[in-house]
Design a protein around this motif. Structure first.
Motif, mmCIF file in Angstrom:
data_model
loop_
_atom_site.group_PDB
_atom_site.id
_atom_site.type_symbol
_atom_site.label_atom_id
_atom_site.label_comp_id
_atom_site.label_asym_id
_atom_site.label_seq_id
_atom_site.Cartn_x
_atom_site.Cartn_y
_atom_site.Cartn_z
ATOM 1 N N ASP A 1 -3.793 -5.858 -7.266
ATOM 2 C CA ASP A 1 -4.856 -6.190 -8.212
ATOM 3 C C ASP A 1 -5.096 -7.698 -8.179
ATOM 4 N N GLU A 2 -6.146 -8.122 -7.507
ATOM 5 C CA GLU A 2 -6.420 -9.546 -7.353
ATOM 6 C C GLU A 2 -6.774 -10.198 -8.683
ATOM 7 N N GLY A 3 -7.306 -9.406 -9.614
ATOM 8 C CA GLY A 3 -7.621 -9.946 -10.927
ATOM 9 C C GLY A 3 -6.370 -10.447 -11.640
ATOM 10 N N LEU A 4 -5.258 -9.685 -11.511
ATOM 11 C CA LEU A 4 -4.006 -10.128 -12.114
ATOM 12 C C LEU A 4 -3.532 -11.457 -11.502
ATOM 13 N N SER A 5 -3.597 -11.543 -10.194
ATOM 14 C CA SER A 5 -3.173 -12.767 -9.515
ATOM 15 C C SER A 5 -4.040 -13.947 -9.944
ATOM 16 N N THR A 6 -5.342 -13.705 -10.067
ATOM 17 C CA THR A 6 -6.247 -14.783 -10.475
ATOM 18 C C THR A 6 -5.932 -15.250 -11.888
ATOM 19 N N LEU A 7 -5.625 -14.303 -12.777
ATOM 20 C CA LEU A 7 -5.256 -14.683 -14.143
ATOM 21 C C LEU A 7 -4.018 -15.578 -14.150
ATOM 22 N N LEU A 8 -3.018 -15.224 -13.327
ATOM 23 C CA LEU A 8 -1.799 -16.027 -13.276
ATOM 24 C C LEU A 8 -2.088 -17.406 -12.684
ATOM 25 N N ILE A 9 -2.744 -17.437 -11.541
ATOM 26 C CA ILE A 9 -2.965 -18.711 -10.839
ATOM 27 C C ILE A 9 -3.819 -19.650 -11.679
ATOM 28 N N SER A 10 -4.906 -19.129 -12.213
ATOM 29 C CA SER A 10 -5.779 -19.979 -13.031
ATOM 30 C C SER A 10 -5.091 -20.386 -14.331
ATOM 31 N N GLY A 11 -4.319 -19.461 -14.914
ATOM 32 C CA GLY A 11 -3.620 -19.782 -16.153
ATOM 33 C C GLY A 11 -2.568 -20.850 -15.969
ATOM 34 N N VAL A 12 -1.773 -20.755 -14.900
ATOM 35 C CA VAL A 12 -0.746 -21.761 -14.630
ATOM 36 C C VAL A 12 -1.384 -23.126 -14.421
ATOM 37 N N ARG A 13 -2.451 -23.172 -13.679
ATOM 38 C CA ARG A 13 -3.098 -24.458 -13.399
ATOM 39 C C ARG A 13 -3.770 -25.024 -14.651
ATOM 40 N N LEU B 1 8.724 -14.238 -4.155
ATOM 41 C CA LEU B 1 7.686 -13.287 -4.554
ATOM 42 C C LEU B 1 7.728 -13.032 -6.056
ATOM 43 N N VAL B 2 6.553 -12.782 -6.608
ATOM 44 C CA VAL B 2 6.427 -12.355 -7.999
ATOM 45 C C VAL B 2 5.664 -11.034 -7.996
ATOM 46 N N LEU B 3 6.258 -10.015 -8.618
ATOM 47 C CA LEU B 3 5.555 -8.742 -8.803
ATOM 48 C C LEU B 3 4.939 -8.763 -10.201
ATOM 49 N N LEU B 4 3.609 -8.808 -10.248
ATOM 50 C CA LEU B 4 2.883 -8.817 -11.524
ATOM 51 C C LEU B 4 2.490 -7.392 -11.897
ATOM 52 N N HIS C 1 0.837 -1.213 0.000
ATOM 53 C CA HIS C 1 0.000 0.000 0.000
ATOM 54 C C HIS C 1 0.865 1.253 0.000
ATOM 55 N N GLU C 2 1.984 1.195 0.730
ATOM 56 C CA GLU C 2 2.859 2.361 0.833
ATOM 57 C C GLU C 2 3.450 2.748 -0.527
ATOM 58 N N VAL C 3 3.758 1.745 -1.364
ATOM 59 C CA VAL C 3 4.382 2.030 -2.666
ATOM 60 C C VAL C 3 3.356 2.073 -3.794
ATOM 61 N N GLY C 4 2.080 1.981 -3.441
ATOM 62 C CA GLY C 4 1.050 2.158 -4.453
ATOM 63 C C GLY C 4 0.529 0.886 -5.092
ATOM 64 N N ILE C 5 0.720 -0.257 -4.490
ATOM 65 C CA ILE C 5 0.176 -1.512 -5.022
ATOM 66 C C ILE C 5 -1.214 -1.682 -4.425
ATOM 67 N N THR C 6 -2.205 -1.232 -5.144
ATOM 68 C CA THR C 6 -3.592 -1.263 -4.670
ATOM 69 C C THR C 6 -4.434 -2.080 -5.642
ATOM 70 N N ALA C 7 -5.702 -2.160 -5.333
ATOM 71 C CA ALA C 7 -6.589 -3.020 -6.112
ATOM 72 C C ALA C 7 -6.723 -2.572 -7.562
ATOM 73 N N ASP C 8 -6.597 -1.273 -7.843
ATOM 74 C CA ASP C 8 -6.772 -0.781 -9.210
ATOM 75 C C ASP C 8 -5.469 -0.227 -9.791
ATOM 76 N N SER C 9 -4.336 -0.703 -9.268
ATOM 77 C CA SER C 9 -3.046 -0.135 -9.688
ATOM 78 C C SER C 9 -2.441 -0.837 -10.891
ATOM 79 N N GLY C 10 -2.994 -1.978 -11.287
ATOM 80 C CA GLY C 10 -2.363 -2.771 -12.323
ATOM 81 C C GLY C 10 -1.134 -3.510 -11.830
ATOM 82 N N LEU C 11 -0.949 -3.554 -10.510
ATOM 83 C CA LEU C 11 0.183 -4.240 -9.881
ATOM 84 C C LEU C 11 -0.340 -5.223 -8.834
ATOM 85 N N ALA C 12 0.399 -6.313 -8.631
ATOM 86 C CA ALA C 12 0.010 -7.293 -7.614
ATOM 87 C C ALA C 12 1.250 -8.039 -7.135
#
Length: 824
Positions: free
Chosen positions: A160-172, A97-100, A66-77
């Protein structure tokens, strides 16, 4: 909170600085009773500590994100993999860790990454990191099997939980779609890891993470479950011995957690010096109790992994011409037992509820064919098959003998039955020896595995005896009495009576099996400790066996099977010849024949002895690499020490020694084996022996230097064995046997002989048996009227002063990095 501070799960303040994260972690370890703890605080158990670590790192990452701007709508996860991704964060685990990112300026991404990684690096937290878009991460997973397995554990942390979901679901999704083409590579990678790290259950210092039966194998099972090829706990539920796979997983995690806490750093290999402390911290017991717990857990995981890989292989869709093949045929193997798809399964018309002997028929078919038993079949048998009535039907006993006589297939079949609780149903006494670690350093296996290994060896010897059925049963039970405070041979003999009656053996056969168990150490102990040319030795054995030649024959085969299943080097040509000679003499006595007298001294040797001087001969021995060295020299104190020292100086390992006197001369005969290469010329041995006798060759100094050059005392990976001295009475007053059990070292026999000579002891004869890195040296001492407890204590102290002592426990990190391994 001010200054961006948060409160962790344990109430600690955690700021966005990584140094505060480290301090909070260290405080958790103190409260958990770690290396800096004072023991007065309430101790967190390993599971609670892992959860606290997960909460602590998640809180810091969320706050920092949160301090560096990784929020739900930041395009970062931020996505966690590894231990944090699995919620198995150990005290000193790496942070993976993976920064998406998606549609974010690369300069902005680099700034965010620096703000995340640098504080962690500055705080000396081990970090495995990457910065990727979702498509990039998916490509890495597609190209790198190890990366794919790691990303299967991915879990969203912040942003951005959507980004994480795309990665997790895509890998699986890609993992499930591509498993068919990657399965062989997965198997090869797993087998390579097993070869490199060994088996946890039978390793002196196991690798809890990478070893066979370790945490990597559990992650492998999870990966196969994600691919929908098997379930996450194949074949083993909580009702089986040890509590099943879930309990095994937790035990391995708990031990590894405590290992981190004790070591104060990340570590996967459990070392001997930490075992007692970890066992006590986990309330398991001492290092032997810990080894037993680990063996149980690791063998449970190993069995589950085998089942999982086999199930996955059978579930893979066929491709190419394989699609055109017909469904695998069910081939009959026995009544109610068939082969299907490479496994032993139940026939369609099998009725386990009405067929109590079906368990043994399935196991016998598996052992004979080498095909594994289906996990579904074993589960069904466990649920439906009734108990065998006592005494067992003849058919059940016959199936047991087929199972026991199948050689190597016996080991795998019994292991599968035992892991699923079926073997314990047949033999309730097995629970005491299951996963029981050996107390003797020469043993490779746990006691239960040693029994099955010995049975496999006995199967190859069955044609040497008139009653192979009794040989197999007696071998299976010979150590069944271990794990108790009483003499295991006596306890085992009593258990063998009840087991024999249960199996339906004839009363006379029950007594024979019980006698096999009671006397299974008689032949090897007598052959290596006693003078075989002494009629009293033979008479003692014959009397103990009640003059039964059949029992003698069975014990002879059992002694070989037992030694072969103990460890490398325990059975060798020299030990075989000793026991064979004892058995030959006992058979003659049982048949009423006159026992042979001690071998006469050859005329040539007698002539040399009477003529005086020093003579050395070297001739080929019975074994391929064995040689016989005969030394004739004036019978002076220290001759045995000098002769053995010269042999050691030339890298000749002494396997046995025989001493004889003729007038003023001694004739010493040694059976030796070169440690490498060919033996030296006997003329050279003679020259150096003369120098040693005359005091011109300081053998003590030379041997010490040779030992240092060879790397110390050449201690084995099991170098925690305490050297021991045993005193054995003989029928002759004033004559006593001293038996030493210790680790070998260069020139040990020379040192022992010198110590005995310095103590003023006359050695009548000696026997030396080398088993791997352990020696059992027996000396017949003529003490006469001086045989008192005080005199024996003096001699024992002199002997122990020249053998390798028990390796001390190391405390410093520098020492443990370079120290030798040892059994725990």
């Amino acid at each position: 909170m001010a200054n961006g501070e948060k409160v962790s799960a344990n109430g600690e303040k955690v700021s966005s600085g990584a140094s505060d994260l480290v301090r909070a972690r260290d405080q958790l370890l103190i409260e958990a009773g770690g290396p800096e703890g004072n023991g007065r605080n309430a101790r967190l158990d390993p599971e609670a500590l892992r959860q606290a670590m997960v909460d602590l790192f998640e809180l810091w990452l969320t706050t920092k994100g949160h301090e560096v701007g990784i929020t739900a709508d930041s395009g970062l996860a931020i996505v966690a993999v590894g231990g944090l991704g699995r919620r198995e964060m150990l005290p000193y685990s790496d942070l993976d860790l993976v920064l998406l990112y998606d549609d974010v300026d690369p300069q902005r991404v680099a700034e965010v990454a620096d703000q995340l990684w640098y504080p962690l690096w500055d705080a000396h937290i081990k970090l495995d990191h990457s910065v990727r878009t979702v498509p990039q991460a998916l490509r890495v997973a597609a190209d790198d099997l190890t990366a794919a397995l790691g990303l299967l554990d991915a879990r969203h942390i912040v942003g951005d939980e959507g980004l994480s979901t795309l990665l997790i679901s895509g890998v699986r999704r890609d993992w499930r779609a591509g498993i068919r083409s990657r399965f062989e590579e997965l198997i090869a990678q797993t087998e390579t890891r097993w070869r490199r790290s060994g088996e946890i259950a039978h390793r002196a210092e196991p690798d809890l993470k990478n070893g066979r039966g370790g945490l990597r194998d559990i992650q492998l099972l999870d990966a196969l479950a994600i691919a929908q090829l098997t379930d996450a706990m194949p074949g083993l539920g909580p009702e089986v011995p040890g509590g099943g796979l879930k309990q095994a997983h937790r035990r391995l995690l708990d031990v590894r957690t405590e290992l981190h806490r004790v070591a104060g750093r990340a570590r996967d290999q459990l070392r001997a010096q930490d075992a007692d402390e970890i066992g006590a911290a986990l309330r398991i017991g001492d290092r032997f109790d810990l080894a037993r717990t680990l063996s149980d857990a690791a063998r449970t995981v190993s069995y589950s992994t085998d089942v999982g890989l086999r199930t996955a292989g059978n579930a893979l869709p066929r491709r190419g011409l394989a699609r055109l093949r017909r469904v695998p045929v069910r081939r009959p193997l026995d009544e109610g037992v068939v082969e299907h798809a490479g496994e032993v399964v139940l026939a369609r018309d099998a009725r386990p509820q009405r067929d109590p002997g079906l368990i043994l028929r399935v196991a016998a078919a598996s052992a004979q064919t080498g095909l594994p038993m289906s996990a579904t079949t074993l589960n069904r048998l466990g649920e439906d098959a009734p108990e065998l009535r006592e005494p067992w039907p003849k058919e059940a006993l016959n199936d047991l003998l087929v199972l026991l006589g199948a050689g190597r297939g016996t080991v795998d079949a019994i292991e599968a039955l035992d892991r699923t609780g079926l073997w314990g149903r047949l033999f309730p006494e097995w629970g005491v020896v299951r996963d029981l670690p050996p107390r003797d350093a020469i043993h490779t296996w746990t006691v239960d595995r040693h029994l099955t290994e010995a049975v496999a060896q006995a199967g190859a010897l069955s044609t040497r005896v008139a009653r192979p059925d009794l040989l197999l049963i007696g071998t299976l039970l010979h150590d069944i009495g271990k794990g108790r405070t009483e003499d295991h041979s006596l306890v085992g003999a009593e258990l063998a009576v009840s087991i024999g009656k249960r199996l339906g053996l004839w009363p006379a056969d029950v007594l024979t099996v019980s006698a096999m168990v009671r006397h299974h150490l008689l032949l090897p102990d007598t052959a290596t400790r006693r003078d075989l040319s002494d009629p009293e030795t033979v008479n003692m054995v014959v009397k103990l066996l009640d003059g039964d030649p059949q029992l003698l024959e069975l014990l002879h085969a059992l002694a070989e099977a037992d030694a072969l299943a103990t460890g490398p080097g325990v059975w060798n040509d020299w030990k075989a010849s000793l026991i064979g000679d004892l058995v030959r003499r006992c058979r003659m006595a049982m048949a009423g024949e006159e026992l042979p007298a001690p071998e006469s001294i050859p005329a040539e040797l007698r002539r040399r002895a009477e003529a005086g001087g020093v003579h050395v001969d070297l001739e080929p021995g019975e074994g391929r690499y064995h040689h016989v060295v005969t030394v004739v020299a004036p019978d002076t104190p220290g001759l045995l020490s000098d002769a053995a020292g010269v042999l050691a100086l030339h890298s000749l390992r002494v396997l046995s020694a025989n001493l004889t006197s003729v007038g003023e001369s001694a004739i010493d005969t040694f059976v030796v084996a070169p440690r490498f290469g060919d033996p030296p010329d006997p003329g050279l041995l003679r020259q150096e022996l003369i120098r040693a006798i005359n005091g011109e060759l300081d053998l003590g100094t030379v041997l010490a230097r040779k030992e240092r050059e060879a790397g110390g005392t050449q201690r084995s990976p099991y170098a925690q064995a305490q050297p021991r001295v045993f005193w054995i009475e003989t029928a002759e007053p004033g004559r006593i046997l001293l038996e030493l059990r210790a680790e070998d070292r260069i020139g040990l026999l020379s040192r022992l002989a010198a110590a005995l000579a310095d103590a003023g002891v006359n050695v009548s004869w000696s026997k030396v048996v080398t088993m791997g890195s352990v020696v059992i040296d027996t000396f017949c001492l003529d003490l006469g009227a001086s045989d008192t407890p005080q005199r024996r204590a003096e001699i024992e102290e002199a002997v122990l002063s020249v053998v390798p002592p028990q390796q001390p426990k190391k405390t410093s990190e520098a020492d443990t990095e370079n120290g030798s391994t040892s059994v725990f």
